[in-house]
Design an enzyme around this catalytic site. Structure first.
Site: not given
Ligand code: HMG
Ligand code: MG
Length: 326
Positions: A36-37, A228, A230, A261, A270
């Protein structure tokens, strides 16, 4: 193959009797986040078959918790778009927890349909990071997560909670430990069984981790916390050691140090699982993992991505094996 390397020359003799290790956890669980990450920020998406190989190689190395994918908006994080297919493509082992990130109910529905064992919601201690990463404020994120927690729990699926930016934010800079405490307590109260403290930018040091954990431990038991880290600034192992001193025995890591990210520009991977395992086993702390198999898993993945391997232990052993061969 690194597996052909003569491991008896690798000094991994545990030191059981030093005063330092006596007070540390004697066993640590590694949560492997490379599928994933490790892959979410790759410009060249790894083909599905290669992801399957990675997950199955990690299982062979003895990992008991593998974060295999992410059910987010695929337009925002394209390399995770095939998570639905991935979960039905790899061979499952019944004693392994295969988990995934979910940002909302839609993500949970996809995750449940894919048959995940566990999900993780992901919030942040920084308002700006929350907005950039998941398009809502911290408060709004709790409103989004509550139905996820309720529905997951009803389906018998445990929920982990991430808190990003526990030390530093790519947009706001230093984050106060009290902000981390607030978000962590809230996630636990909502029903998360544990909070994974994300040093998203890798800027934390043993000093900042000690300050943070000294505050958290007043109200949150160590068994409800994971780290977690990095490794952008090379501090991750030192920070993990501080975590162990505070009783934390659950560590996220990623083979070959893969990771990043999309909303934390410049932050690197990481901490490498190989390096964590080398450190822990070298201290007499059991991980239950096979270092050679982990190294092979990381190397194969890097070859498929065409990327350098950031695990120091792997680099050292490859160089040594080459010297011996040459
Ligand atoms: P949004 O734009 O507010 O969502 O995004 P929305 O509800 O307005 O929907 C927008 C569009 O996305 C729509 O499609 C939805 O259907 C679709 P459209 O009508 O435009 O065709 N949609 C989805 N499609 C599939 N699966 C879903 C989904 N949800 C909405 N679940 C949202 C909000 C959170 C969904 C968006 O911002 C998003 O997906 N963000 C992802 C961010 C991400 O993955 N970041 C990386 C992971 S976090 C990380 O790495 C940190 C971590 O490792 C810890 C650390 O290191 O600190 C965990
Ligand atoms: Mg991370």
């Amino acid at each position: 193959m690194i597996a052909e390397y003569n491991w008896s020359t690798l000094n991994l003799k545990p030191i059981f009797d030093v005063e330092m290790t006596a007070t540390l956890p004697q066993q640590v669980t590694i949560i492997e986040v490379s599928p994933r990450d490790g892959l979410q920020n790759e410009s060249k998406a790894l083909p599905l078959g290669r992801k399957v190989e990675l997950v199955e190689n990690l299982a062979r190395a003895g990992l008991k918790h593998i974060e295999a994918g992410s059910f987010v908006n695929p337009r925002r994080v394209p390399p995770m778009a095939d998570s639905d297919e991935l979960f039905s493509a790899f061979r499952r082992s019944p004693d392994i927890v295969y988990s995934a990130l979910v940002p909302n109910r839609r993500g949970l529905q996809r995750a449940l349909a894919a048959g995940v064992d566990e999900v993780a919601v992901f919030g942040a201690a920084s308002e700006t990071f929350s907005q950039r990463n998941i398009q809502c404020s911290i408060e709004e994120s709790f409103e989004r997560f509550q139905p996820v927690l309720d529905e997951a729990t009803a389906a018998g699926v445990r929920v982990r909670g991430y808190v990003s930016c526990v030390v530093d934010c790519p947009y706001e800079g230093t984050i106060s430990p009290t902000a981390v405490l607030r978000v962590s307590e809230r996630l636990l109260k909502m029903g998360c069984y544990e909070v994974a403290l994300g040093d998203t930018t890798g800027a934390g040091t043993p000093g900042s981790f000690h300050e943070l954990l000294s505050l958290l431990e007043n109200t949150i038991p160590a068994e409800n916390l994971a780290l977690h880290c990095h490794n952008t600034y090379g501090q991750a192992l030192a920070n993990i050691l501080v975590g162990l001193e505070h009783g934390i025995a659950r560590i996220d890591s990623s083979v070959a140090g893969l990771g990043g990210c999309p909303y934390a520009a410049g932050a690197s991977g990481n901490v490498a699982t190989e390096d964590v395992v080398y450190m822990l086993e070298g201290m007499g702390i059991a991980t239950g993992l096979k270092l050679d198999t982990l190294i092979d898993a990381g190397r194969e993945c890097c070859q498929a991505l065409g990327k350098p391997n950031h695990a120091m232990v792997a680099q050292a052993l490859f160089a040594k094996a080459q010297d011996i061969a040459g």
